[in-house]
Design a protein around this motif. Structure first.
Motif, short mmCIF file in Angstrom:
data_model
loop_
_atom_site.label_atom_id
_atom_site.label_comp_id
_atom_site.label_asym_id
_atom_site.label_seq_id
_atom_site.Cartn_x
_atom_site.Cartn_y
_atom_site.Cartn_z
N GLU A 114 0.82 -6.23 -5.56
CA GLU A 114 -0.11 -6.86 -6.23
C GLU A 114 -1.39 -6.88 -5.94
O GLU A 114 -2.35 -6.45 -6.45
N ASP A 115 -1.42 -6.91 -4.56
CA ASP A 115 -2.90 -6.85 -3.86
C ASP A 115 -3.64 -5.41 -4.14
O ASP A 115 -4.40 -5.35 -4.49
N ILE A 116 -2.80 -4.52 -3.81
CA ILE A 116 -3.31 -3.14 -3.97
C ILE A 116 -3.56 -2.70 -5.52
O ILE A 116 -4.72 -2.25 -5.58
N LEU A 117 -2.69 -3.09 -6.27
CA LEU A 117 -3.03 -2.70 -7.52
C LEU A 117 -4.26 -3.42 -8.34
O LEU A 117 -5.03 -2.96 -9.06
N GLY A 122 -9.18 -3.63 -10.57
CA GLY A 122 -10.40 -4.20 -10.74
C GLY A 122 -11.62 -3.55 -11.06
O GLY A 122 -12.30 -4.09 -11.48
N GLY A 123 -11.57 -2.23 -10.70
CA GLY A 123 -13.06 -1.35 -10.87
C GLY A 123 -14.12 -2.21 -10.04
O GLY A 123 -14.28 -2.51 -8.96
N ASP A 124 -15.21 -2.21 -10.85
CA ASP A 124 -16.36 -2.75 -10.43
C ASP A 124 -16.63 -4.07 -10.80
O ASP A 124 -17.52 -4.74 -10.82
N GLN A 125 -15.57 -4.81 -11.29
CA GLN A 125 -15.74 -6.34 -11.85
C GLN A 125 -15.98 -7.06 -10.58
O GLN A 125 -16.81 -8.25 -10.95
N GLU A 126 -15.66 -6.85 -9.63
CA GLU A 126 -15.77 -7.69 -8.27
C GLU A 126 -17.18 -7.41 -7.76
O GLU A 126 -17.42 -6.39 -7.59
N THR A 144 4.47 3.75 4.32
CA THR A 144 4.42 5.06 3.38
C THR A 144 5.40 4.52 2.12
O THR A 144 5.28 5.10 1.03
N ALA A 145 6.50 3.42 2.40
CA ALA A 145 7.14 3.06 1.18
C ALA A 145 6.37 2.52 0.34
O ALA A 145 6.46 2.62 -1.27
N VAL A 146 5.44 1.67 0.63
CA VAL A 146 4.33 0.71 -0.23
C VAL A 146 3.40 1.84 -1.03
O VAL A 146 3.40 1.79 -2.22
N LEU A 147 3.06 2.61 -0.17
CA LEU A 147 1.94 3.73 -0.97
C LEU A 147 2.89 4.83 -1.87
O LEU A 147 2.31 4.99 -2.92
N GLY A 148 4.31 5.08 -1.54
CA GLY A 148 5.04 5.76 -2.47
C GLY A 148 5.07 5.16 -3.64
O GLY A 148 5.14 5.68 -4.93
N THR A 149 5.44 3.88 -3.62
CA THR A 149 5.63 2.90 -4.75
C THR A 149 4.62 2.93 -5.51
O THR A 149 4.52 2.95 -6.94
N ALA A 151 1.86 4.89 -5.67
CA ALA A 151 1.78 6.27 -6.43
C ALA A 151 2.49 6.30 -7.90
O ALA A 151 1.96 7.04 -8.86
N ASP A 152 3.66 5.97 -7.61
CA ASP A 152 4.56 6.12 -8.87
C ASP A 152 4.18 5.32 -9.87
O ASP A 152 3.87 5.61 -10.99
N THR A 153 3.83 3.97 -9.53
CA THR A 153 3.23 2.90 -10.66
C THR A 153 2.08 3.41 -11.18
O THR A 153 1.78 3.52 -12.36
N CYS A 154 0.89 4.02 -10.19
CA CYS A 154 -0.32 4.41 -10.87
C CYS A 154 -0.02 5.65 -11.85
O CYS A 154 -0.68 5.77 -12.84
#
Length: 561
Positions: A114-117, A122-126, A144-149, A151-154
């Motif tokens: 959730e933090d990463i997504l 968030g773009g430039d809203q912050e 690696t597991a976190v970034l692989g997941t 990547a799939d979500t994105c």
């Protein structure tokens, strides 16, 4: 100048760095260039204050009738052939080579994701938005597991631009070095549409793929940065594009190419010695060059262990552009590991016809959770061992002293600390630790420092404090960092003033089990008596260097050797 055209191999570096205004101009726009420029890649209708070698002034470039410059059609088949020869297809997140790569199990690592997504979307809203996120943490924390997941979500959300997953363990050598890094990103960016595809193919086809012989920065500017900045200018007046992200994983596993066959032409030349850290910093510098450009349309997500070179880069050059996300206890890894164990043992029980209430038992799970120390690599390796491999012989064909059933394998894990075993259920974890030790400039010295850190003070029944080991063991200034710095993914190596009076702490308990077990550590094993002898030798070697002034400002206690 009428119908002017200035040719050159690549955009010059100065033109890219001289000013934020030096972005490739879209057709029909006026643009100011403050440095050498190349006009072969883009239509530039009018440029003022130009510096073209020794020539200064303005330039007009007129296109063909209808407003388009004449261009020869690209031979796409030939261009793709040159491009694919330089693409590491296995490094892309959804490649077949990564079909068994770790991913986050459902309902785990939720807070981290959730933090990463939220940062990506968030773009430039912050107001204080950072363009780069560095996900880091000790070895085995599941980066690696976190970034692989992610990547799939994105990809599902349509916000993934490109990925590159480095891997020192991969069978593909191109995932271990920088050679294919830029072409692989460019290959994926071609899917964005617009003129990016034509731009990349045109470069690949030119002069039999000469772009791939250029240094990494020239490749990056020509094949990635320029087309993206040009596209961003074209969309300036349009609705804001959806946020996208470029994902780079395992940067610390990017290694220098040794005896690279592509460099055979230079075999007889005197080439300066280059380290893998140089390549890693070079890649980071390019990513920062992109992220620091206000017209660059993407965010950049990077994951690596907190190795010295990478950590220093983000603490200096990349500091103002980077948000650091450290995978520590803040994200409650024990709770996620407990969920992981529950799910995996539930499946095993179903296959074995056992009720989950009967096996493996609450106490066994708690021991496994505690031994994991927040390291998902331990949990995953343990589960794979307990499940057993399809390639293992059947129980009848195994010798009686080998654990054959899941319960026996579980007991083997639980009893591993009590007695040495000729069978190693943690091969994957041990391979990781051997890799980390072998990567040290002097592995033997590093293991001696680690061994000394594990010697107990008989008076306090604890290990000796950091300040005392530095005082006694350092035969030359900076030796501690030389020996332990490369192991920063296994223990903190930047010790604060208030922690000098404490012993070294290690992120992962299983590493200490590894170095004290000769059947697992192999040739790197250092017996406790050998560590004692080395410490005693160092004590006398450094005696003359220890002046009374050396003890000033140190947190002296009643500790003694």
């Amino acid at each position: 100048m009428s119908n002017a055209r200035l040719d050159g191999d690549l955009p010059h570096r100065d033109a890219q760095e001289a000013s934020p205004s030096n972005h490739p101009a879209a057709h029909g726009t006026h643009h100011h260039y403050n440095g050498p420029v190349n006009l072969t890649h883009y239509d530039v209708a009018h440029a003022t204050n130009g510096v073209f070698g020794d020539n200064h002034g303005n330039i007009d470039q007129h296109g063909a009738p209808g407003g388009q410059s004449e261009r020869k059609p690209v031979d796409e088949a030939r261009a793709m052939r040159y491009l694919m020869q330089n693409v590491a297809a296995g490094a892309i997140h959804d490649s077949n080579e990564r079909c068994d790569a770790p991913k986050c199990m459902e309902a785990t690592r939720v807070a981290v994701q959730e933090d990463i997504l939220s940062w990506i979307e968030g773009g430039d809203q912050e107001a204080e938005s950072k363009r780069v996120m560095w996900v880091t943490g000790p070895a085995g924390t599941g980066k690696t597991a976190v970034l692989g997941t992610i990547a799939d979500t994105c990809k599902e959300k349509g916000i993934l631009a490109a990925t590159f997953f480095f891997s020192a363990f991969s069978g593909s050598v191109d995932r271990r070095r920088k050679r294919c890094f830029v072409p692989t990103l460019a290959f994926q960016l071609m899917e964005l549409g617009g003129e990016t595809r034509e731009h990349v193919l045109r470069l690949a086809a030119r002069d039999q793929g000469i772009i791939f012989t250029k240094n990494l920065k020239e490749q990056f500017i020509a094949m990635v940065l320029n087309p993206l900045l040009s596209g961003a200018q074209e969309h300036d007046s349009c609705a804001k594009a959806a946020p996208r992200v470029i994902i780079i994983d395992g940067l610390d596993e990017c290694n220098i190419a040794q005896n690279d066959p592509t460099s055979s032409a230079h075999a007889g030349a005197q080439v300066p010695i280059r380290r893998k850290e140089d390549d890693q910093r070079e890649i980071l510098s390019l990513l920062l060059l992109a992220a620091s450009n206000p017209s660059f349309p993407f965010r950049i997500l990077i994951a690596s262990r907190p190795e010295v070179t990478i950590r220093d880069f983000f603490a200096t050059d990349g500091k103002i552009w980077t948000r650091e996300l450290f995978l520590d206890n803040k994200y409650h890894p024990d709770a996620d590991i407990a969920l992981f164990y529950d799910a995996k043992f539930s499946v095993m029980c179903r296959h074995l016809g056992i009720r989950p209430e009967e096996w493996p038992g609450k106490d066994a799970k708690l021991i496994l959770i505690r031994n994991a120390s927040g390291q998902f690599i331990y949990a995953a390796t343990v589960v794979r061992y307990i499940e057993g491999s399809p390639s293992l012989p059947s129980p009848q064909s195994q010798s009686s002293n080998q654990p054959s059933t899941p319960h026996q394998r579980l007991q083997h894990i639980l009893g591993q600390q009590r007695a040495g075993s000729p069978h190693n259920p943690l091969e994957a974890l041990d391979a990781l630790y051997r890799l980390l030790l072998d990567a040290c400039p002097d592995p033997e010295l590093s293991i001696k420092w680690v061994g000394a850190a594990q010697i107990e003070d008989p008076d306090k029944l604890d290990h000796f404090p950091v300040w005392l080991l530095r005082l006694v063991l350092e035969a030359s200034p900076g030796e501690e960092q030389y020996a332990l710095g490369p192991l920063s993914s296994l223990l903190p190596t930047q010790i604060s003033e208030e922690n000098l009076g404490k012993p070294y702490s290690f992120y992962h308990k299983s590493f200490l089990d590894f170095i004290t077990d000769p059947t697992r550590c192999g040739s790197r094993f250092l017996a406790e008596t050998e560590a004692f002898i080395w410490v005693a030798q160092r004590f006398f070697e450094t005696l003359d260097k220890r002046k009374p002034s050396s003890y000033a400002a140190l947190p002296l206690t009643n500790t003694s050797f």
